[in-house]
Design an enzyme around this catalytic site. Structure first.
Site, PDB file in Angstrom:
ATOM      1  N   TRP A 109       0.553  -1.312   0.029  1.00  0.00           N
ATOM      2  CA  TRP A 109      -0.092   0.193   0.061  1.00  0.00           C
ATOM      3  C   TRP A 109       0.797   1.130   0.105  1.00  0.00           C
ATOM      4  O   TRP A 109       0.487   2.236  -0.622  1.00  0.00           O
ATOM      5  CB  TRP A 109      -1.047   0.008   1.111  1.00  0.00           C
ATOM      6  CG  TRP A 109      -2.131  -1.057   0.823  1.00  0.00           C
ATOM      7  CD1 TRP A 109      -2.120  -2.389   1.277  1.00  0.00           C
ATOM      8  CD2 TRP A 109      -3.099  -0.763  -0.025  1.00  0.00           C
ATOM      9  NE1 TRP A 109      -3.470  -2.893   0.941  1.00  0.00           N
ATOM     10  CE2 TRP A 109      -4.151  -2.013  -0.004  1.00  0.00           C
ATOM     11  CE3 TRP A 109      -3.400   0.188  -1.084  1.00  0.00           C
ATOM     12  CZ2 TRP A 109      -4.923  -2.145  -0.960  1.00  0.00           C
ATOM     13  CZ3 TRP A 109      -4.690  -0.110  -1.806  1.00  0.00           C
ATOM     14  CH2 TRP A 109      -5.460  -1.297  -1.733  1.00  0.00           C
ATOM     15  N   ASP A 127      -1.178   6.992   6.592  1.00  0.00           N
ATOM     16  CA  ASP A 127      -2.272   6.015   6.249  1.00  0.00           C
ATOM     17  C   ASP A 127      -2.493   5.233   7.203  1.00  0.00           C
ATOM     18  O   ASP A 127      -1.795   4.120   7.458  1.00  0.00           O
ATOM     19  CB  ASP A 127      -1.911   5.326   4.784  1.00  0.00           C
ATOM     20  CG  ASP A 127      -3.240   4.525   4.288  1.00  0.00           C
ATOM     21  OD1 ASP A 127      -3.953   4.428   5.162  1.00  0.00           O
ATOM     22  OD2 ASP A 127      -3.064   3.764   3.128  1.00  0.00           O
ATOM     23  N   LYS A 130     -12.552  -1.148   7.669  1.00  0.00           N
ATOM     24  CA  LYS A 130     -11.907  -1.912   8.405  1.00  0.00           C
ATOM     25  C   LYS A 130     -12.512  -2.188   9.750  1.00  0.00           C
ATOM     26  O   LYS A 130     -12.857  -2.989  10.317  1.00  0.00           O
ATOM     27  CB  LYS A 130     -10.437  -1.844   8.416  1.00  0.00           C
ATOM     28  CG  LYS A 130      -9.714  -1.251   7.056  1.00  0.00           C
ATOM     29  CD  LYS A 130      -9.596  -2.596   6.402  1.00  0.00           C
ATOM     30  CE  LYS A 130      -8.830  -1.908   4.930  1.00  0.00           C
ATOM     31  NZ  LYS A 130      -8.408  -3.128   4.152  1.00  0.00           N
TER      32      LYS A 130
END
Length: 366
Positions: A109, A178, A202
């Site tokens: 990511w 992030d 999430k």
């Protein structure tokens, strides 16, 4: 195909996201969906400019500020597009003329964030775990950060690589994170960050919403070419209502925040995460069939990624697990193997069930 149990067990969802939602929250959504409050209308039908929805947004922000102990001088934004949209919006909003962006490449990511940021600005990778196949997070003393950076970007938890930053440095430039996968799973020192962002799917419910926490001094007049709805400063000025926010996702986020608070807050979430992940890692470390490649001190408590010594058994493992009520255990497509995502809603019983299944599977195939 072998089946470990002949009974239909309770099902546990180990998906990386959209992820498991607590049963109590699902029950409240089901109860309130036809009519929210005393309105006689569904939350799906509520105008975002109305007083009731404005009050909901204020309550969600207050709950988030309370849980994270967000200091004064930070704004909370509720935006659309998920974390991936922020990959491009960060350099457009934060960089001043002559500045570049610094990134720590810690896994899949972080790599995506770097590639997108390079479409809009000069980017320097100040540390990378590529030489270790992203099985470890680069140590702070390896970071080569210079004063010309407008911000330094990190990914606190690499969902696909099973890595998590355990500490956060104090930097001379704004630290941007992030935190999508481990947001609200532990207390964090918000004051060390210039900006934190996280998708909701999430630990905060459903997809479509991205939470952005941004410090006052980073709010700037949007540069030419940046639409107003993508400007942190403009959205702050309009209380995240410059355009229609993701109303249902905000409602679910409010329920999830209350669930976290009623279950002990972030300290309790962190303690539960340690218990869940320790159970699984201890079994893997003692196994001959399963192996975890990540450096121990960098292992994620949220996304446990592991391999099978015999890779030909992976599909059989996943199929048998699904038959036994253990769903969505496939590793990230870029990494393969197995991944158990242990977000806040996952009970310890789900991990015990997984370890029990793995024990039986290893007896049968190991």
């Amino acid at each position: 195909m072998a089946c470990i149990s002949s009974e239909r067990p309770e099902r546990y969802n180990f998906a990386a996201g959209p992820a498991m939602v607590p049963a109590e929250v699902l029950a409240q959504i089901r109860e309130e969906l036809p009519s929210w409050g005393d309105t006689g209308f569904s939350i799906l039908e509520q105008p975002f400019t109305g007083p009731l929805f404005k009050r909901l947004m204020a309550e969600v922000e207050d709950d988030l500020r309370g849980l994270l102990r967000i200091p004064n001088g930070y704004h909370v934004l509720f935006l659309q597009g998920g974390a991936s949209a922020q990959f491009g919006l960060l350099p457009l909003n934060l960089l001043q003329p002559g500045q570049h962006a610094a990134y720590v490449e810690s896994g899949h990511w972080a790599g995506k964030a770097i590639r997108e940021a390079r479409r809009h600005a000069e980017v320097s990778v100040i540390a990378s775990g590529a030489d270790q196949a992203f099985t470890a997070i680069p140590a702070f003393d390896q970071w080569r950060l210079d004063a010309g950076a407008g911000y330094c970007h990190i990914t606190s938890n690499e969902t696909g690589n099973g890595l998590q930053m355990q500490e956060f440095p104090r930097l001379a430039v704004p630290l941007v994170a992030d935190m999508t996968s481990d947001f609200l799973t532990r207390p964090i020192p918000v004051e060390r960050f210039g900006l934190i962002y996280a998708s909701a799917q999430k630990n905060l419910g459903v997809s479509g919403l991205c939470v952005v926490i941004v410090r006052d001094d980073l709010l700037r007049v949007p540069p030419p070419g940046l639409p107003s709805v993508f400007s942190y400063a403009m959205q702050t000025e309009h209380l995240s209502r410059l355009n229609t926010p993701p109303t249902f996702a905000l409602y679910v986020t409010g329920l999830m925040l209350r669930w976290i608070r009623h279950n002990g807050g972030l300290e309790a979430m962190a303690a539960a995460a340690r218990v869940r992940s320790r159970l699984l890692y201890e079994y893997i470390d003692g196994s001959r069939l399963f192996k975890c490649l990540q450096r121990r001190q960098d292992r994620s408590a949220i996304n446990v990624c592991f391999q099978l010594a015999d890779t030909a058994l992976v599909e059989t493992f996943l199929q048998d697990a699904a038959q036994n009520g253990l769903a969505n255990l496939a590793g990230h497509p870029a990494a393969g193997g197995v991944r158990a995502s242990l977000y806040n809603a996952m009970p310890v019983a789900g991990v015990r069930r997984l370890v029990s299944f793995m024990t039986a599977f290893e007896r049968q195939h190991g």
